[in-house]
Design an enzyme around this catalytic site. Sequence first.
Site, PDB file in Angstrom:
ATOM      1  N   LYS A  39       0.896  -1.567   0.147  1.00 17.87           N
ATOM      2  CA  LYS A  39       0.342  -0.003   0.070  1.00 17.87           C
ATOM      3  C   LYS A  39       0.536   1.482   0.083  1.00 17.87           C
ATOM      4  O   LYS A  39       1.749   1.283   0.826  1.00 17.87           O
ATOM      5  CB  LYS A  39      -0.888   0.365   1.619  1.00 17.87           C
ATOM      6  CG  LYS A  39      -1.421   1.675   1.275  1.00 17.87           C
ATOM      7  CD  LYS A  39      -2.702   0.808   2.884  1.00 17.87           C
ATOM      8  CE  LYS A  39      -4.392   2.303   2.618  1.00 17.87           C
ATOM      9  NZ  LYS A  39      -4.839   0.929   3.884  1.00 17.87           N
ATOM     10  N   SER A 114      -9.491   1.689   3.032  1.00 15.79           N
ATOM     11  CA  SER A 114      -8.783   2.824   2.010  1.00 15.79           C
ATOM     12  C   SER A 114      -8.015   1.412   1.681  1.00 15.79           C
ATOM     13  O   SER A 114      -7.245   2.155   0.395  1.00 15.79           O
ATOM     14  CB  SER A 114      -7.984   3.256   2.739  1.00 15.79           C
ATOM     15  OG  SER A 114      -6.968   2.706   3.516  1.00 15.79           O
ATOM     16  N   SER A 138      -9.842  -0.214   7.406  1.00 15.78           N
ATOM     17  CA  SER A 138      -8.641  -0.251   5.798  1.00 15.78           C
ATOM     18  C   SER A 138      -8.702  -1.839   4.708  1.00 15.78           C
ATOM     19  O   SER A 138      -8.288  -1.809   4.255  1.00 15.78           O
ATOM     20  CB  SER A 138      -8.626   1.338   5.421  1.00 15.78           C
ATOM     21  OG  SER A 138      -8.286   2.083   5.135  1.00 15.78           O
TER      22      SER A 138
HETATM   23  N1  GLN Z   1     -12.397   4.535   6.003  1.00 10.80           N
HETATM   24  C1  GLN Z   1     -12.188   5.012   7.423  1.00 10.80           C
HETATM   25  C2  GLN Z   1     -11.923   5.966   7.214  1.00 10.80           C
HETATM   26  O1  GLN Z   1     -12.253   6.748   6.848  1.00 10.80           O
HETATM   27  C3  GLN Z   1     -10.734   3.710   7.760  1.00 10.80           C
HETATM   28  C4  GLN Z   1      -9.911   4.218   7.499  1.00 10.80           C
HETATM   29  C5  GLN Z   1      -8.787   3.297   7.510  1.00 10.80           C
HETATM   30  O2  GLN Z   1      -8.870   2.344   7.988  1.00 10.80           O
HETATM   31  N2  GLN Z   1      -7.657   4.033   6.557  1.00 10.80           N
HETATM   32  O3  GLN Z   1     -11.138   6.793   8.709  1.00 10.80           O
END
Ligand code: GLN
Length: 433
Positions: A39, A114, A138
């Site tokens: 990532k 994400s 994410s």
């Molecule tokens: N959707 C969550 C956020 O926007 C989780 C994102 C993540 O785990 N990086 O914060």
Amino acid sequence: MAENEITFEPDDRYNAFLTVCNRVSHGKGKLAGITVAVKDNISTKNIETTCASKILKGYVPPYDAHVVELIKKEGAAIVGKTNLDEFGMGTTTENSAFGPTLNPCDTTRVPGGSSGGSAAAIASGMVRMALGTDTGGSIRCPSAFCGIVGLKPTYGRVSRYGLIAYANSLEQIGPMARTVSDVSLLMQVIAGYDRRDSTSYNKPYTHTPKADIKGLKIGIPNEYFGEGVDPKVANVVKDALTQLEHLGATTVPCSIPSMEYALAAYYVICTSEASSNLARFDGVRYGPAADTKKSWHDSYQEVRRAGFGTEVRRRIMLGTFALSSGYYGKYYAKAQIARENVRKDFARIFSEVDVIVGPTMPTIAFKLGEKSDPLSMYLADILTVPVNLAGIPAISLPCGKVAGMPVGIQIMGKPFDDERVIDVAFAYEQAVK
Ligand code: GLN
């Protein structure tokens, strides 16, 4: 071509990669020759790392993240850096400054986020494994939406050294793959102590998955099957629970009353931490060079307005507000109390059960552009954020389909009981395969 080299050609249809390494050398070890995608918020020496943000375009880290050092040492072939919501802020990968990733199961839908690029790279068969990060879901959300397996390890089990921080107290790097065994293998490589992360624990992971779950006690929180959860998704997960009962587990109903405040607490804490973490992107050390003839204030503002996307700016503002004097007690301090209540609820339930199970996401993958207002996007995280607030491990794996799209079952465990979470997932996977 040298013997220890592979060529890699991604399938561009999905926009899963931000950087591709076409000729990759690999070494010997547990991951010898295995293709791994990383990532793009995890630092890779000499390979551009952007966090899918214009502000980091062109940034080439001079060092590897701890996890990258480890996978290289075990011979992995790192084939590229995967797309994400800018700095990890999102649930669909649509918040990338470099265009959304598409879901390989249906390209009119989002892959989740994400870590959407990592999930799409695996689901489409481009790579065997990937590293993702999970601050509030994410790893688990894109795993559920793309029909793969992803583990959010116990907080502290995997070093965050070299992860470009979004919300330090919540996030963990974790393994993603098509099978539980591969997730477990990658976890073996990345877990363990690192003195460069002050929250790192000395808890290596040496486990190989076992399919025996006779006598296992599973807690079923009613909040995970109630309001806001698509009944069709809930039913697929209930069928999977019946399967686990056939394998010798017993289920007991339970409740997590603190979930009422979990999402609000999460969004106060993550934005507060983000506002502080992202203050460093000033156009001096990183990002497009600031106009040094202007005052510091003007150039800082200009660089950040041009470099950050809408969602990132929204969160910096929310977090700055939540931390500001006069409001701190009203928001941040209250969120910490709510967080503690979530942790206590889990601890209470875990004194009676071995794991807690529910859906990973309340729905199947959304259509691209479907969630246009931030609040409805945030609401989709309701079943994943409690895990991060409590710091516990949780895995998502596929357990069926709704409207042709994969549904993920989420297995949550006690702190440092990642092994058990893996075993339950493995038992289910072996039974249905
Ligand atoms: N959707 C969550 C956020 O926007 C989780 C994102 C993540 O785990 N990086 O914060």
